[in-house]
Design a protein around this motif. Sequence first.
Motif, PDB file in Angstrom:
ATOM      1  N   VAL A   1       0.838  -1.205   0.000  1.00 35.53           N
ATOM      2  CA  VAL A   1       0.000   0.000   0.000  1.00 35.53           C
ATOM      3  C   VAL A   1       0.870   1.252   0.000  1.00 35.53           C
ATOM      4  CG1 VAL A   1      -1.757   1.284   1.258  1.00 35.53           C
ATOM      5  CG2 VAL A   1      -1.886  -1.206   1.152  1.00 35.53           C
ATOM      6  N   LEU A   2       1.955   1.238   0.779  1.00 38.52           N
ATOM      7  CA  LEU A   2       2.854   2.392   0.810  1.00 38.52           C
ATOM      8  C   LEU A   2       3.456   2.648  -0.565  1.00 38.52           C
ATOM      9  CD1 LEU A   2       4.414   4.593   2.315  1.00 38.52           C
ATOM     10  CD2 LEU A   2       6.123   2.866   2.925  1.00 38.52           C
ATOM     11  N   GLY A   3       3.864   1.591  -1.249  1.00 41.18           N
ATOM     12  CA  GLY A   3       4.412   1.756  -2.595  1.00 41.18           C
ATOM     13  C   GLY A   3       3.407   2.384  -3.542  1.00 41.18           C
ATOM     14  N   GLY A   4       2.158   1.948  -3.450  1.00 45.42           N
ATOM     15  CA  GLY A   4       1.125   2.531  -4.298  1.00 45.42           C
ATOM     16  C   GLY A   4       0.894   4.001  -4.003  1.00 45.42           C
ATOM     17  N   LEU A   5       0.902   4.366  -2.723  1.00 52.43           N
ATOM     18  CA  LEU A   5       0.695   5.768  -2.350  1.00 52.43           C
ATOM     19  C   LEU A   5       1.874   6.641  -2.778  1.00 52.43           C
ATOM     20  CD1 LEU A   5      -0.882   5.343   1.210  1.00 52.43           C
ATOM     21  CD2 LEU A   5      -2.039   6.004  -0.903  1.00 52.43           C
ATOM     22  N   LEU A   6       3.092   6.112  -2.671  1.00 56.56           N
ATOM     23  CA  LEU A   6       4.265   6.864  -3.128  1.00 56.56           C
ATOM     24  C   LEU A   6       4.204   7.104  -4.634  1.00 56.56           C
ATOM     25  CD1 LEU A   6       7.131   5.168  -1.077  1.00 56.56           C
ATOM     26  CD2 LEU A   6       6.269   7.491  -0.793  1.00 56.56           C
ATOM     27  N   ALA A   7       3.781   6.080  -5.365  1.00 56.26           N
ATOM     28  CA  ALA A   7       3.652   6.237  -6.815  1.00 56.26           C
ATOM     29  C   ALA A   7       2.583   7.270  -7.162  1.00 56.26           C
ATOM     30  CB  ALA A   7       3.316   4.891  -7.453  1.00 56.26           C
ATOM     31  N   LEU A   8       1.480   7.252  -6.413  1.00 57.90           N
ATOM     32  CA  LEU A   8       0.407   8.223  -6.655  1.00 57.90           C
ATOM     33  C   LEU A   8       0.886   9.645  -6.377  1.00 57.90           C
ATOM     34  CD1 LEU A   8      -2.536   8.883  -7.298  1.00 57.90           C
ATOM     35  CD2 LEU A   8      -3.076   8.446  -4.889  1.00 57.90           C
ATOM     36  N   LYS A   9       1.622   9.833  -5.280  1.00 54.00           N
ATOM     37  CA  LYS A   9       2.139  11.171  -4.972  1.00 54.00           C
ATOM     38  C   LYS A   9       3.113  11.639  -6.047  1.00 54.00           C
ATOM     39  CE  LYS A   9       4.409  13.997  -1.451  1.00 54.00           C
ATOM     40  NZ  LYS A   9       5.331  14.667  -2.386  1.00 54.00           N
TER      41      LYS A   9
ATOM     42  N   LEU B   1       3.104  10.816  -9.152  1.00 55.24           N
ATOM     43  CA  LEU B   1       2.320  11.160 -10.339  1.00 55.24           C
ATOM     44  C   LEU B   1       1.665  12.527 -10.193  1.00 55.24           C
ATOM     45  CD1 LEU B   1       1.049  10.374 -13.058  1.00 55.24           C
ATOM     46  CD2 LEU B   1      -0.786   9.237 -11.777  1.00 55.24           C
ATOM     47  N   LEU B   2       1.075  12.783  -9.025  1.00 56.16           N
ATOM     48  CA  LEU B   2       0.431  14.075  -8.793  1.00 56.16           C
ATOM     49  C   LEU B   2       1.446  15.213  -8.820  1.00 56.16           C
ATOM     50  CD1 LEU B   2      -2.064  13.103  -5.936  1.00 56.16           C
ATOM     51  CD2 LEU B   2      -2.589  13.502  -8.349  1.00 56.16           C
ATOM     52  N   ASP B   3       2.621  14.986  -8.227  1.00 55.48           N
ATOM     53  CA  ASP B   3       3.660  16.017  -8.236  1.00 55.48           C
ATOM     54  C   ASP B   3       4.143  16.296  -9.655  1.00 55.48           C
ATOM     55  OD1 ASP B   3       3.651  16.516  -5.528  1.00 55.48           O
ATOM     56  OD2 ASP B   3       5.210  15.052  -5.068  1.00 55.48           O
ATOM     57  N   ARG B   4       4.299  15.241 -10.438  1.00 54.74           N
ATOM     58  CA  ARG B   4       4.757  15.419 -11.818  1.00 54.74           C
ATOM     59  C   ARG B   4       3.735  16.221 -12.628  1.00 54.74           C
ATOM     60  NH1 ARG B   4       8.267  12.890 -15.445  1.00 54.74           N
ATOM     61  NH2 ARG B   4       8.974  11.479 -13.806  1.00 54.74           N
ATOM     62  N   ARG B   5       2.471  15.871 -12.477  1.00 55.93           N
ATOM     63  CA  ARG B   5       1.437  16.595 -13.220  1.00 55.93           C
ATOM     64  C   ARG B   5       1.348  18.046 -12.769  1.00 55.93           C
ATOM     65  NH1 ARG B   5      -3.715  12.417 -13.888  1.00 55.93           N
ATOM     66  NH2 ARG B   5      -2.663  10.950 -15.314  1.00 55.93           N
ATOM     67  N   SER B   6       1.505  18.272 -11.462  1.00 56.22           N
ATOM     68  CA  SER B   6       1.468  19.638 -10.955  1.00 56.22           C
ATOM     69  C   SER B   6       2.620  20.457 -11.510  1.00 56.22           C
ATOM     70  CB  SER B   6       1.522  19.614  -9.422  1.00 56.22           C
ATOM     71  OG  SER B   6       1.586  20.922  -8.901  1.00 56.22           O
ATOM     72  N   THR B   7       3.802  19.848 -11.560  1.00 57.53           N
ATOM     73  CA  THR B   7       4.972  20.545 -12.084  1.00 57.53           C
ATOM     74  C   THR B   7       4.821  20.834 -13.571  1.00 57.53           C
ATOM     75  OG1 THR B   7       6.365  19.432 -10.454  1.00 57.53           O
ATOM     76  CG2 THR B   7       7.476  20.438 -12.327  1.00 57.53           C
TER      77      THR B   7
ATOM     78  N   ARG C   1      12.296  20.243 -14.837  1.00 59.71           N
ATOM     79  CA  ARG C   1      12.427  19.740 -13.477  1.00 59.71           C
ATOM     80  C   ARG C   1      11.138  19.039 -13.080  1.00 59.71           C
ATOM     81  NH1 ARG C   1      16.534  21.990 -10.573  1.00 59.71           N
ATOM     82  NH2 ARG C   1      15.449  21.973  -8.584  1.00 59.71           N
ATOM     83  N   VAL C   2      11.273  17.858 -12.523  1.00 60.37           N
ATOM     84  CA  VAL C   2      10.111  17.079 -12.118  1.00 60.37           C
ATOM     85  C   VAL C   2      10.353  16.542 -10.728  1.00 60.37           C
ATOM     86  CG1 VAL C   2       9.516  16.402 -14.466  1.00 60.37           C
ATOM     87  CG2 VAL C   2      11.036  14.955 -13.123  1.00 60.37           C
ATOM     88  N   PHE C   3       9.278  16.157 -10.040  1.00 61.00           N
ATOM     89  CA  PHE C   3       9.391  15.563  -8.719  1.00 61.00           C
ATOM     90  C   PHE C   3       9.683  14.080  -8.849  1.00 61.00           C
ATOM     91  CE2 PHE C   3       7.153  19.339  -7.273  1.00 61.00           C
ATOM     92  CZ  PHE C   3       7.791  19.572  -6.070  1.00 61.00           C
ATOM     93  N   THR C   4      10.598  13.604  -8.031  1.00 61.41           N
ATOM     94  CA  THR C   4      10.831  12.173  -7.946  1.00 61.41           C
ATOM     95  C   THR C   4       9.840  11.569  -6.985  1.00 61.41           C
ATOM     96  OG1 THR C   4      12.364  12.342  -6.101  1.00 61.41           O
ATOM     97  CG2 THR C   4      13.288  12.601  -8.307  1.00 61.41           C
ATOM     98  N   ALA C   5       9.918  10.253  -6.769  1.00 64.33           N
ATOM     99  CA  ALA C   5       8.954   9.558  -5.915  1.00 64.33           C
ATOM    100  C   ALA C   5       9.015  10.023  -4.477  1.00 64.33           C
ATOM    101  CB  ALA C   5       9.197   8.048  -5.978  1.00 64.33           C
ATOM    102  N   VAL C   6      10.147  10.571  -4.041  1.00 68.50           N
ATOM    103  CA  VAL C   6      10.251  11.015  -2.654  1.00 68.50           C
ATOM    104  C   VAL C   6      10.125  12.527  -2.546  1.00 68.50           C
ATOM    105  CG1 VAL C   6      11.632   9.057  -1.922  1.00 68.50           C
ATOM    106  CG2 VAL C   6      12.780  11.067  -2.819  1.00 68.50           C
TER     107      VAL C   6
END
Length: 245
Positions: free
Chosen positions: A195-203, A205-211, A224-229
């Motif tokens: 579940v944590l892996g899925g939530l990290l991937a979702l974050k 994705l959201l950060d990348r789209r926001s950027t 510049r894009v956000f990484t998973a962390v």
Amino acid sequence: MTDYTRIARDGLWDNNVVFGQLLALCPLLAVTGTATNGLGMGLATTAVLIASGLAVSLLRHVITPDIRIPAFVLIIACLVTAVDMGLNAFAHELHRQLGLFIPLIVTNCAILGRAEAFASRQHPIAAGWDGLMMGLGFTAALVLLGALREILGAGTIFAGASVLLGPSFGFLETTVIPGYQGFLLMILPPGGFLVLGGLLALKALLDRRSTQSAAGRGSADPARVFTAVGVLQPEPDMGEMGESE
């Protein structure tokens, strides 16, 4: 001037203890079998974050640089002891459920890190606000992970809240999937990793789209894009890659 909005955004999203820094994973995976446990641990940690931030900020001119880390650890340990005793007195069932993980809040790197990186350099109001936002971000991560694991594992959410947190929290107890037979893996630590892996991937994705959205409006660098962390890193230059080939 202190930017309280920036501090709030850092604690709740950009620099979230779990999804931004990947800290405190031991209690995260151990106690989030239910949303109730996650809420209890999150609130206890939030109390320590706020109190330690205030204490360190108030004493920042008294504590010398040579002994600052031992002093910070001592302050945090005293506060955790107080929280542990308070939970044992006023929320005994929750204290029994969380067990050893309450005293282990002392070893939470996020608390010592905020004391060193922020509270020791800021005035008490900013330090307390930072502790509150970091604590709420951590609590939200614990509750979200616990809720997802509990729903997938048992079909309920906030089960036992009236027992662990008190009768006034009974309204939180909900059966999401009636007659659900359960999925044991989700309640066990391996399910927490999934579940944590899925939530990290979702974050991520959201950060990348926001950027990318901000870049399209001309308010951010599109390279510049956000990484998973949640750490900004430059994308490789495709032109340079082609030349090197």
